[in-house]
Design an enzyme around this catalytic site. Sequence first.
Site, PDB file in Angstrom:
ATOM      1  N   ASP A 115      -7.572  -5.395  -4.969  1.00 15.33           N
ATOM      2  CA  ASP A 115      -6.412  -6.353  -3.813  1.00 15.33           C
ATOM      3  C   ASP A 115      -7.497  -6.959  -3.381  1.00 15.33           C
ATOM      4  O   ASP A 115      -8.200  -7.895  -2.057  1.00 15.33           O
ATOM      5  CB  ASP A 115      -7.233  -5.118  -2.825  1.00 15.33           C
ATOM      6  CG  ASP A 115      -6.322  -5.004  -1.909  1.00 15.33           C
ATOM      7  OD1 ASP A 115      -5.353  -5.588  -1.774  1.00 15.33           O
ATOM      8  OD2 ASP A 115      -7.036  -4.826  -0.910  1.00 15.33           O
ATOM      9  N   ASN A 136      -1.561  -7.418  -3.296  1.00 16.19           N
ATOM     10  CA  ASN A 136      -1.418  -7.344  -4.772  1.00 16.19           C
ATOM     11  C   ASN A 136      -1.053  -6.443  -4.650  1.00 16.19           C
ATOM     12  O   ASN A 136       0.512  -5.994  -4.254  1.00 16.19           O
ATOM     13  CB  ASN A 136      -2.285  -6.115  -4.078  1.00 16.19           C
ATOM     14  CG  ASN A 136      -2.607  -5.069  -2.438  1.00 16.19           C
ATOM     15  OD1 ASN A 136      -2.457  -6.044  -1.694  1.00 16.19           O
ATOM     16  ND2 ASN A 136      -2.033  -3.408  -3.484  1.00 16.19           N
ATOM     17  N   GLU A 173       1.184  -0.822   0.094  1.00 17.82           N
ATOM     18  CA  GLU A 173       0.246  -0.060   0.028  1.00 17.82           C
ATOM     19  C   GLU A 173       0.447   1.528  -0.153  1.00 17.82           C
ATOM     20  O   GLU A 173       0.128   2.248   0.071  1.00 17.82           O
ATOM     21  CB  GLU A 173      -0.593   0.147   0.912  1.00 17.82           C
ATOM     22  CG  GLU A 173      -1.569  -1.110   0.767  1.00 17.82           C
ATOM     23  CD  GLU A 173      -1.791  -2.485   0.922  1.00 17.82           C
ATOM     24  OE1 GLU A 173      -2.345  -3.377   0.224  1.00 17.82           O
ATOM     25  OE2 GLU A 173       0.117  -2.560   2.127  1.00 17.82           O
TER      26      GLU A 173
END
Length: 329
Positions: free
Chosen positions: A227, A185, A101
């Site tokens: 995701d 991801n 992220e």
Amino acid sequence: FPNNTFAINLDTLEIVWEYVPVQDYDETVPVMCCDTVNRGLGYGDGKILLQQADTTLVALDAKTGEVVWSVKNGDPKLGETNTNAPHVMKDKVITGISGAEFGVRCWINAYNLSDGSLAWRAYSMGPDEDMLMDPEKTTSLGQPVGKDSSLKTWEGDQWKIGGGSTWGWWPFDKERNAFYVGTGNPSTWNPVVRPGDNKWSMSIFSRDVDTGIAHWVYQMTPHDEWDYDGVNEMILVDLEVKGKETKALVHFDRNGFAYTLDRTNGALLVAEKFDPAVNWATHIDMKTGRPQVDARYSPEAHGEDVNATNICPAALGTKDQQPAAYSPR
């Protein structure tokens, strides 16, 4: 967090020893994703292995709680944290890293159990040598991956912030000296700015425990838009698949598909929805291994400033991290 570790006498329930790590809350917790969890300890060679949130990997004497060795696995200042449990396999401690992220190019590391020295590191994407992939010997669906199999699926140098966190659970096949790891991801979340399949995020790897070299790899969700981290547990089981006794790997992915592969060579044997409500893809093409995406549930296909709705599953997945198990019955 804060990853306090205790030894408890099972007869008296008294605390035998306690280890309280010193970590910088303000530096670490704001970049932990997702939640301030810890997924357990490891054990081997008389040592308790603690993977702290701030990426410090600590080996504690199981009898006394004294620190035997410690090593920094990453740097929270760069968005790198840990939530996984360290896994002991032979004379190695296997641990991953989180941070997709925050644009971290993630990896799986092996440390020597005896002294904490780094044995090898394998990245989730990038040049072949960084990923410990052999273009001729590492395969995907039975074919050599070829040179630069990852780099060819990214635009420019975006692979350098490519994500692919490794915070899951990794089973060990002692007979093959192999373990299996899933990657998360790709980064950034916005799929529009990272065209291509973004290999090898959202993939299952078979790797050699001693060297980290990849035997085979299979990507479940190319160019992930949802995701659907591919880190859920892999179940190793010998069972009959389509009339043939098979050394199988079974994986229930967050994307709503259940996969059965031959764990010796990565052949895709079964790929079916385990929830009929799954709609982001209609099915898996068994020749290519690719999901057939339904454009109605593709955020990228809708374009900017359009809220795609009624996608199943949502980011938490059809099944998240709650482990599955096999029963011969």
